[in-house]
Write a protein that holds these residues in place. Structure first.
Motif, short mmCIF file in Angstrom:
data_model
loop_
_atom_site.label_atom_id
_atom_site.label_comp_id
_atom_site.label_asym_id
_atom_site.label_seq_id
_atom_site.Cartn_x
_atom_site.Cartn_y
_atom_site.Cartn_z
N PHE A 15 0.84 -1.20 0.00
CA PHE A 15 0.00 0.00 0.00
C PHE A 15 0.88 1.25 0.00
O PHE A 15 0.67 2.17 -0.79
CB PHE A 15 -0.91 -0.02 1.22
N ILE A 16 1.91 1.26 0.84
CA ILE A 16 2.82 2.40 0.90
C ILE A 16 3.50 2.63 -0.45
O ILE A 16 3.60 3.75 -0.93
CB ILE A 16 3.86 2.21 2.02
N ALA A 17 3.94 1.53 -1.07
CA ALA A 17 4.66 1.61 -2.35
C ALA A 17 3.73 1.71 -3.56
O ALA A 17 4.21 1.82 -4.69
CB ALA A 17 5.57 0.40 -2.50
N GLN A 18 2.44 1.67 -3.31
CA GLN A 18 1.43 1.70 -4.37
C GLN A 18 1.61 0.56 -5.36
O GLN A 18 1.44 0.72 -6.58
CB GLN A 18 1.42 3.05 -5.08
N ASP A 19 1.91 -0.62 -4.82
CA ASP A 19 2.02 -1.83 -5.62
C ASP A 19 0.69 -2.08 -6.33
O ASP A 19 -0.39 -2.00 -5.72
CB ASP A 19 2.36 -3.02 -4.70
N ARG A 20 0.77 -2.35 -7.61
CA ARG A 20 -0.45 -2.49 -8.43
C ARG A 20 -1.41 -3.54 -7.88
O ARG A 20 -2.61 -3.27 -7.73
CB ARG A 20 -0.06 -2.82 -9.87
N LYS A 21 -0.94 -4.73 -7.57
CA LYS A 21 -1.82 -5.80 -7.08
C LYS A 21 -2.46 -5.40 -5.75
O LYS A 21 -3.66 -5.56 -5.57
CB LYS A 21 -1.06 -7.11 -6.92
N VAL A 22 -1.66 -4.87 -4.85
CA VAL A 22 -2.19 -4.47 -3.55
C VAL A 22 -3.22 -3.36 -3.70
O VAL A 22 -4.29 -3.40 -3.09
CB VAL A 22 -1.04 -4.06 -2.59
N MET A 23 -2.92 -2.38 -4.55
CA MET A 23 -3.86 -1.27 -4.73
C MET A 23 -5.18 -1.75 -5.35
O MET A 23 -6.26 -1.27 -4.97
CB MET A 23 -3.23 -0.17 -5.58
N LEU A 24 -5.12 -2.70 -6.26
CA LEU A 24 -6.36 -3.26 -6.84
C LEU A 24 -7.19 -3.96 -5.77
O LEU A 24 -8.42 -3.83 -5.72
CB LEU A 24 -6.03 -4.22 -7.98
N LEU A 25 -6.52 -4.70 -4.88
CA LEU A 25 -7.23 -5.39 -3.81
C LEU A 25 -7.81 -4.41 -2.80
O LEU A 25 -8.94 -4.60 -2.32
CB LEU A 25 -6.29 -6.39 -3.12
N ILE A 26 -7.08 -3.37 -2.47
CA ILE A 26 -7.59 -2.35 -1.55
C ILE A 26 -8.76 -1.60 -2.18
O ILE A 26 -9.79 -1.38 -1.53
CB ILE A 26 -6.46 -1.40 -1.12
N ASP A 27 -8.64 -1.23 -3.45
CA ASP A 27 -9.74 -0.55 -4.14
C ASP A 27 -11.00 -1.42 -4.15
O ASP A 27 -12.11 -0.93 -3.92
CB ASP A 27 -9.34 -0.18 -5.57
N ALA A 28 -10.82 -2.72 -4.40
CA ALA A 28 -11.97 -3.64 -4.41
C ALA A 28 -12.59 -3.71 -3.01
O ALA A 28 -13.82 -3.71 -2.88
CB ALA A 28 -11.53 -5.02 -4.87
N ALA A 29 -11.75 -3.77 -1.98
CA ALA A 29 -12.27 -3.81 -0.60
C ALA A 29 -13.07 -2.55 -0.28
O ALA A 29 -14.14 -2.61 0.34
CB ALA A 29 -11.12 -3.99 0.38
N LEU A 30 -12.58 -1.41 -0.71
CA LEU A 30 -13.28 -0.15 -0.46
C LEU A 30 -14.62 -0.11 -1.20
O LEU A 30 -15.63 0.33 -0.64
CB LEU A 30 -12.41 1.03 -0.85
N ARG A 31 -14.63 -0.58 -2.44
CA ARG A 31 -15.89 -0.63 -3.21
C ARG A 31 -16.90 -1.55 -2.54
O ARG A 31 -18.11 -1.32 -2.61
CB ARG A 31 -15.62 -1.10 -4.64
N GLU A 32 -16.40 -2.62 -1.88
CA GLU A 32 -17.28 -3.59 -1.21
C GLU A 32 -17.61 -3.16 0.22
O GLU A 32 -18.23 -3.92 0.96
CB GLU A 32 -16.61 -4.97 -1.20
N ASP A 33 -17.18 -1.97 0.62
CA ASP A 33 -17.44 -1.42 1.95
C ASP A 33 -16.82 -2.28 3.06
O ASP A 33 -17.39 -2.46 4.12
CB ASP A 33 -18.94 -1.24 2.19
#
Length: 130
Positions: A15-33
């Motif tokens: 997340f700190i490094a803005q790793d693409r895979k991690v950011m996609l997973l975090i974005d999906a988690a946020l969309r899913e509340d």
């Protein structure tokens, strides 16, 4: 909340490094509340000279940081015993597992250590390798 995403040190570092895979997973988690959670011990684990303090502080402001009290420490130690693990190399993993196991389900953990986390968490959480 519709579940929880827990980050271990690899997840937080991603997340700190803005790793693409991690950011996609975090974005999906946020969309899913989903709540996005870390153990306070994970903050210590990701510290090194290359980490931008400003970026770390920004990331932490977007996460729920779970403290470890005496009961949590005892629960983490019990997880180690049940898994047949001991020593400092597993201590923070057990704290992350303890945090994950007390979150609102369904719970997923972003981790680079699938094997040990599976031993600590059992089938109660879904493990996602990063």
């Amino acid at each position: 909340m519709k579940g929880t995403l827990v980050l271990d040190s690899a997840g937080l570092s991603g997340f700190i490094a803005q790793d693409r895979k991690v950011m996609l997973l975090i974005d999906a988690a946020l969309r899913e509340d989903r709540a996005i959670v870390i153990s306070a011990a994970t903050i210590i684990e990701v510290q090194h000279r290359g980490v931008s303090t400003a970026r770390l502080n920004w990331v932490l402001s977007r996460l729920k940081v779970e403290d470890l009290d005496k009961d949590g420490a005892r629960a983490a130690a019990a997880l180690l015993r049940r898994a047949g693990l001991h020593g400092h190399q597993y201590a923070i993993d057990s704290m992350v597992a303890e945090v994950a196991l007390r979150q609102h389900p369904p719970v997923a953990v972003l981790t680079s250590d699938i094997g040990d986390m599976a031993r600590l968490c059992g089938a109660s959480v879904r493990l996602v390798g990063v």
